[in-house]
Design a protein around this motif. Structure first.
Motif, mmCIF file in Angstrom:
data_model
loop_
_atom_site.group_PDB
_atom_site.id
_atom_site.type_symbol
_atom_site.label_atom_id
_atom_site.label_comp_id
_atom_site.label_asym_id
_atom_site.label_seq_id
_atom_site.Cartn_x
_atom_site.Cartn_y
_atom_site.Cartn_z
ATOM 1 N N PHE A 1 0.845 -1.189 0.000
ATOM 2 C CA PHE A 1 0.000 0.000 0.000
ATOM 3 C C PHE A 1 0.888 1.249 0.000
ATOM 4 O O PHE A 1 1.230 1.804 1.030
ATOM 5 C CB PHE A 1 -0.899 -0.009 1.251
ATOM 6 N N HIS A 2 1.320 1.637 -1.174
ATOM 7 C CA HIS A 2 2.148 2.826 -1.282
ATOM 8 C C HIS A 2 2.025 3.383 -2.704
ATOM 9 O O HIS A 2 1.420 2.778 -3.586
ATOM 10 C CB HIS A 2 3.615 2.497 -0.970
ATOM 11 N N GLY A 3 2.580 4.553 -2.886
ATOM 12 C CA GLY A 3 2.600 5.166 -4.206
ATOM 13 C C GLY A 3 1.225 5.451 -4.759
ATOM 14 O O GLY A 3 0.355 6.008 -4.089
ATOM 15 N N ARG A 4 0.986 5.054 -6.044
ATOM 16 C CA ARG A 4 -0.263 5.363 -6.727
ATOM 17 C C ARG A 4 -1.465 4.700 -6.053
ATOM 18 O O ARG A 4 -2.543 5.288 -5.974
ATOM 19 C CB ARG A 4 -0.162 4.915 -8.184
ATOM 20 N N LEU A 5 -1.297 3.484 -5.564
ATOM 21 C CA LEU A 5 -2.407 2.797 -4.906
ATOM 22 C C LEU A 5 -2.884 3.578 -3.684
ATOM 23 O O LEU A 5 -4.088 3.715 -3.462
ATOM 24 C CB LEU A 5 -1.971 1.384 -4.496
ATOM 25 N N ARG A 6 -1.938 4.087 -2.927
ATOM 26 C CA ARG A 6 -2.309 4.863 -1.755
ATOM 27 C C ARG A 6 -3.008 6.163 -2.158
ATOM 28 O O ARG A 6 -3.996 6.562 -1.529
ATOM 29 C CB ARG A 6 -1.058 5.171 -0.940
ATOM 30 N N ASN A 7 -2.545 6.823 -3.191
ATOM 31 C CA ASN A 7 -3.177 8.066 -3.646
ATOM 32 C C ASN A 7 -4.596 7.820 -4.127
ATOM 33 O O ASN A 7 -5.505 8.625 -3.871
ATOM 34 C CB ASN A 7 -2.340 8.693 -4.770
ATOM 35 N N ILE A 8 -4.795 6.707 -4.841
ATOM 36 C CA ILE A 8 -6.143 6.371 -5.317
ATOM 37 C C ILE A 8 -7.077 6.123 -4.128
ATOM 38 O O ILE A 8 -8.225 6.568 -4.106
ATOM 39 C CB ILE A 8 -6.091 5.147 -6.255
ATOM 40 N N MET A 9 -6.569 5.390 -3.133
ATOM 41 C CA MET A 9 -7.364 5.100 -1.942
ATOM 42 C C MET A 9 -7.738 6.385 -1.200
ATOM 43 O O MET A 9 -8.894 6.575 -0.801
ATOM 44 C CB MET A 9 -6.571 4.168 -1.022
ATOM 45 N N ASN A 10 -6.798 7.270 -1.044
ATOM 46 C CA ASN A 10 -7.069 8.536 -0.351
ATOM 47 C C ASN A 10 -8.082 9.377 -1.122
ATOM 48 O O ASN A 10 -8.988 9.984 -0.528
ATOM 49 C CB ASN A 10 -5.774 9.323 -0.173
ATOM 50 N N ALA A 11 -7.930 9.436 -2.451
ATOM 51 C CA ALA A 11 -8.871 10.206 -3.271
ATOM 52 C C ALA A 11 -10.276 9.619 -3.204
ATOM 53 O O ALA A 11 -11.270 10.366 -3.144
ATOM 54 C CB ALA A 11 -8.383 10.261 -4.712
ATOM 55 N N PHE A 12 -10.367 8.295 -3.192
ATOM 56 C CA PHE A 12 -11.677 7.639 -3.104
ATOM 57 C C PHE A 12 -12.362 7.965 -1.766
ATOM 58 O O PHE A 12 -13.553 8.311 -1.730
ATOM 59 C CB PHE A 12 -11.506 6.126 -3.270
ATOM 60 N N LEU A 13 -11.619 7.850 -0.673
ATOM 61 C CA LEU A 13 -12.192 8.152 0.637
ATOM 62 C C LEU A 13 -12.611 9.619 0.739
ATOM 63 O O LEU A 13 -13.654 9.945 1.308
ATOM 64 C CB LEU A 13 -11.181 7.825 1.742
ATOM 65 N N LEU A 14 -11.800 10.524 0.175
ATOM 66 C CA LEU A 14 -12.153 11.941 0.199
ATOM 67 C C LEU A 14 -13.439 12.191 -0.580
ATOM 68 O O LEU A 14 -14.309 12.951 -0.134
ATOM 69 C CB LEU A 14 -10.995 12.767 -0.388
ATOM 70 N N ALA A 15 -13.582 11.550 -1.751
ATOM 71 C CA ALA A 15 -14.795 11.721 -2.553
ATOM 72 C C ALA A 15 -16.023 11.201 -1.818
ATOM 73 O O ALA A 15 -17.092 11.834 -1.831
ATOM 74 C CB ALA A 15 -14.626 11.008 -3.897
ATOM 75 N N VAL A 16 -15.891 10.047 -1.160
ATOM 76 C CA VAL A 16 -17.011 9.481 -0.399
ATOM 77 C C VAL A 16 -17.430 10.427 0.726
ATOM 78 O O VAL A 16 -18.623 10.670 0.949
ATOM 79 C CB VAL A 16 -16.625 8.091 0.158
ATOM 80 N N LEU A 17 -16.442 10.966 1.447
ATOM 81 C CA LEU A 17 -16.751 11.896 2.526
ATOM 82 C C LEU A 17 -17.442 13.158 2.010
ATOM 83 O O LEU A 17 -18.403 13.656 2.619
ATOM 84 C CB LEU A 17 -15.469 12.278 3.266
ATOM 85 N N ILE A 18 -16.966 13.681 0.884
ATOM 86 C CA ILE A 18 -17.577 14.889 0.313
ATOM 87 C C ILE A 18 -19.033 14.637 -0.054
ATOM 88 O O ILE A 18 -19.919 15.452 0.233
ATOM 89 C CB ILE A 18 -16.770 15.361 -0.916
ATOM 90 N N VAL A 19 -19.311 13.491 -0.670
ATOM 91 C CA VAL A 19 -20.680 13.163 -1.086
ATOM 92 C C VAL A 19 -21.583 12.976 0.132
ATOM 93 O O VAL A 19 -22.686 13.534 0.208
ATOM 94 C CB VAL A 19 -20.689 11.910 -1.979
ATOM 95 N N LEU A 20 -21.121 12.187 1.104
ATOM 96 C CA LEU A 20 -21.954 11.896 2.278
ATOM 97 C C LEU A 20 -22.188 13.138 3.121
ATOM 98 O O LEU A 20 -23.334 13.485 3.437
ATOM 99 C CB LEU A 20 -21.291 10.795 3.114
ATOM 100 N N LEU A 21 -21.105 13.808 3.492
ATOM 101 C CA LEU A 21 -21.243 14.984 4.346
ATOM 102 C C LEU A 21 -21.914 16.136 3.616
ATOM 103 O O LEU A 21 -22.723 16.862 4.202
ATOM 104 C CB LEU A 21 -19.865 15.417 4.864
#
Length: 779
Positions: free
Chosen positions: A507-527
């Motif tokens: 879990f590093h590099g691009r995979l980690r960035n994709i995961m972080n971006a996905f979680l941020l998008a989910v939070l933005i939509v829900l909140l």
């Protein structure tokens, strides 16, 4: 109203207040009680024909007392001091308030009162007197003690709680009922108003203060500050909040600024006068027969107030990890009710929610509880020793177990990587969220005003959308701040979840960035969806709503870097308003010291400030060892160290690096003395009576006598000749600790002094030490 009746009434009020208060001061009772008695003596309830012609006008003037009192409390508000004792103070205030509100709700039916009257009763019992507590601690010489710091922290929170209660109770008085949804809603609106006003005020304060500083006239400073105070109070009233909240915010905006002391001195006479008028007006409401009728209730409530406040605050402090001894002394110091209780009682009577009896109860309980708390505070040492010796052994063992358990948990949390780093972005998100809501509510009020007034009939079609589009632009920096801080928290969370070396491998590099971006998008939509559903009634419709969101998205994408830059500049300007005082304090202190010396020594001579360098030959020597007067005829008349100035230091005073020595003599004499003091050391100190100068690290265990004492209260410099340069507390480092810093068990102290003084300090306080640096007569 007859011509001159206001002057007649005001003269009678002030003459009676001054006369009675002189008697109360002589017998060492709080002055505000004298004001109450003086009001009672001239009240229409005591005389068939009162000497006061227009009671309504006096009551109107008395409201200025509330405004000035709240402005003063805001002016004394120190967010840094509150932060140091925030945890214990919050727990103590919460326990105390919940229990006393419950008490009021239980007593009300027994007296035939309504539930709303019970809420007013519990509220006025929950707030202690800042005036009385601080005055008593000052008179007893205990303001620098740890228990005084805790008590003051609770009082600050209680002042904030009191302002909130005033706003909530005013809503309860209008509706006649308690709605938890309404209380939560109004509390949220209060938080938005407080944050927006505080933020805008702190940004504008430097410019306002620069103008006042250039003017310099005390008359114009007083006029401008009072205008600001009343202006913010009027805004608060227009928004259906209390004028007390507005005055408190005006004071807090100007607090911790270079002109704070001048502003306090300028407005103090007005505050004293109008506060006296307020308490006299409260005294006029007292009816003797109500005091006699309710004497049993007053006596019972006084005893309960003292006991409940002492026990709940004591337990709250102890549960928050404070020393039991310190907690008890802090609790008894504030076990009374005072000025805010009268404000709450008067508001209840004015709105017709409560009867005349509540004011009489408030006055009677204030008088008795103040006398009880005063006696307990004076004898707190003796009382605690008696209570502690009679404490059941099992309870003592349980207390020690809890204290050790708390220390372990606290240290574990303090070492937690995620919690330590996530605290700052979480607070920034909350603060910015409230700011954004303030912008949206302001746009809502402006657009509603435009839509409901005929003056804007021709321009309404474009004025409302423009208002919301302007609001969208103002929201952009805040939205960027929230998104960036959310991203930081997500990165910290994923880093904590995948901390294992094996997990990090995948879990590093691009995979980690994709995961972080996905979680941020989910939070933005829900909140975001939840927020829009809750605030739909305040948002515009049609073209204004579409333009609002389109403008935010488009401008955010195109001008993202510029928006981030604007937000960073705003944050920097906001923080600079806090640092302004720290930047000017030292030069002001030095200038004040020089002016004081010139005032005491008005001769045509030179007064010179000399900074002692770390490698100076004078380091580690006593003043008597320098033989300065015989060699140069100059004298050391003051010594500045760690933000404090000691006038006329004794011959045995040891000189440390970075001390400021103030020399007195002719130009030639002070020049020669300066050269001598700043001459560099050529060789190590010989065994000629000059003490060896060392820096050592000292660990404080729980049995140390200075544990849970303030730095000033420990008297290390006076008793042992050592100075604390810094404190290591877990992961936190405190450089140049202030005199009111409380020393904790487990602290590592960096102390500087001669070897003999450090040795005696270790022996007397069972402190383990390790030499950090040994340099004879050096730092």
């Amino acid at each position: 109203m007859n011509h001159g009746s206001l002057i007649n009434d005001l003269a009678i009020v002030l003459i009676c207040a001054a006369s009675v208060s002189l008697i109360f001061q002589r017998i060492k009772l709080p002055v505000f009680l004298g004001y109450l008695v003086s009001g009672f003596l001239i009240s229409p309830n005591l005389w068939e024909e009162s000497p006061i012609h227009d009671l309504a006008t006096v009551n109107e003037l008395s409201e200025l007392g509330v405004v000035f009192l709240m402005f003063y409390i805001g002016l004394e508000f120190d967010l840094r001091r509150l932060r140091r004792v925030m945890g214990p103070a919050v727990l103590a205030v919460t326990l105390q308030t919940v229990v006393l509100l419950f008490l009021g709700a239980q007593i009300a039916p027994l007296l035939g009162w309504t539930p709303v009257q019970g809420i007013f009763l519990g509220s006025l019992l929950a707030i202690s007197s800042s005036m009385v507590t601080v005055a008593v601690l000052r008179d007893l010489g205990r303001l620098d003690k740890p228990h005084a710091q805790l008590a003051v922290g609770v009082l600050i929170l209680e002042d904030i709680l009191a302002v909130t209660l005033l706003v909530v109770l005013s809503g309860v008085a209008v509706s006649g009922a308690v709605s938890f949804f309404a209380v939560g809603k109004i509390t949220f609106f209060i938080a938005v108003f407080v944050v927006v006003t505080y933020y805008v005020g702190k940004l504008a304060a430097p410019h306002f203060l620069n103008i006042l500083n250039r003017v310099g006239s005390i008359e114009l400073i007083t006029l401008s500050v009072v205008a600001l105070m009343l202006g913010v109070s009027v805004i608060a009233m227009e928004l259906q909040f209390s004028e007390a909240l507005g005055a408190f915010l005006a004071g807090s905006i100007l607090s911790q600024t270079p002109l704070a002391h001048r502003i306090e001195n300028a407005t103090e006479p007005l505050r004293n006068i109008f506060c006296a008028v307020f308490f006299v007006a409260i005294g006029m409401l007292i009816e003797p027969h109500l005091l006699l009728t309710n004497w049993e209730l007053i006596l019972g409530l006084s005893v309960l107030v003292v006991l409940i406040k002492t026990i709940t605050v004591w337990v709250g402090f102890f549960l928050a990890g404070q020393n039991p001894d310190t907690s008890f002394r802090a609790a008894v110091a504030k076990a009374q009710i005072g000025e805010f209780s009268f404000i709450i009682a008067a508001m209840g009577q004015k709105t017709g929610v409560t009867g005349d009896g509540l004011v009489a109860v408030a006055v009677g309980v204030s008088l008795l509880s103040t006398l009880m708390a005063l006696g307990l505070t004076v004898e707190s040492d003796v009382i605690y020793k008696k209570v502690s010796t009679r404490m059941p052994r099992g309870l003592v063992t349980l207390g020690r177990f809890y204290r050790n358990f708390y220390d372990d948990v606290h240290q574990h949390i303090g070492r937690n990587y995620f919690l330590k780093l996530a605290k700052r972005p979480a607070l920034q998100i909350l603060f910015t969220f409230l700011l954004l809501n303030g912008i949206i509510l302001l746009a809502y009020m402006i657009s509603r005003y435009i839509s409901t007034h005929d003056n804007f009939a021709s321009t309404r079609i474009w004025a409302v959308p423009v208002t919301w589009w302007a609001a969208a632009l103002l929201c952009l920096p805040g939205i960027s701040s929230i998104l960036r801080n959310l991203n930081v928290m997500i990165m910290l969370l994923t880093d904590a979840l995948f901390s294992n070396s094996v997990e990090r491998q995948y879990f590093h590099g691009r995979l980690r960035n994709i995961m972080n971006a996905f979680l941020l998008a989910v939070l933005i939509v829900l909140l975001g969806g939840l927020y829009l559903s809750v605030t739909a009634q305040y948002l515009p419709g049609g073209l204004a709503l579409v333009g609002f969101f389109v403008l935010i998205v488009v401008a955010g994408v195109i001008f993202w870097k510029r928006i981030v830059n604007i937000q960073s500049r705003l944050e920097l300007l906001f923080m600079e308003s806090f640092n302004k005082r720290a930047e000017t304090e030292e030069p002001q202190r030095r200038q004040k010291t020089l002016e004081e010396i010139k005032r005491q020594y008005p001769w045509p001579v030179s007064i010179r400030d000399v900074l002692v360098k770390a490698n100076a030959a004078a380091c580690g020597k006593r003043i008597s060892d320098l033989d300065l007067r015989r060699q140069t005829r100059a004298s050391i008349i003051a010594l500045g160290r760690a933000g404090q100035v000691q006038y006329d230091p004794g011959p045995g005073t040891v000189i440390f690096p970075l001390d400021h020595l103030y020399l007195f003599g002719s130009e030639e004499e002070t020049r020669l003395a300066t050269e001598l003091l700043q001459s560099e050391r050529s060789e190590p100190a010989e065994a000629n009576g000059t003490p060896t100068f060392t820096i050592e690290t000292i660990y404080l265990d729980r049995d140390s006598e200075i544990a849970d004492k303030t730095l000033a209260g420990s008297n290390l410099r006076k008793v042992y000749g050592v100075t604390v340069l810094g404190i290591q507390r877990g992961q936190k480092r405190i450089t140049g600790p202030l005199p009111d810093e409380i020393l904790r068990p487990g602290d590592v102290l960096y102390v500087i002094g001669n070897s003999e003084g450090i040795r005696r300090f270790q022996e007397h306080h069972h402190a383990a030490s390790e030499s950090l640096e040994i340099a004879p007569t050096a730092g």
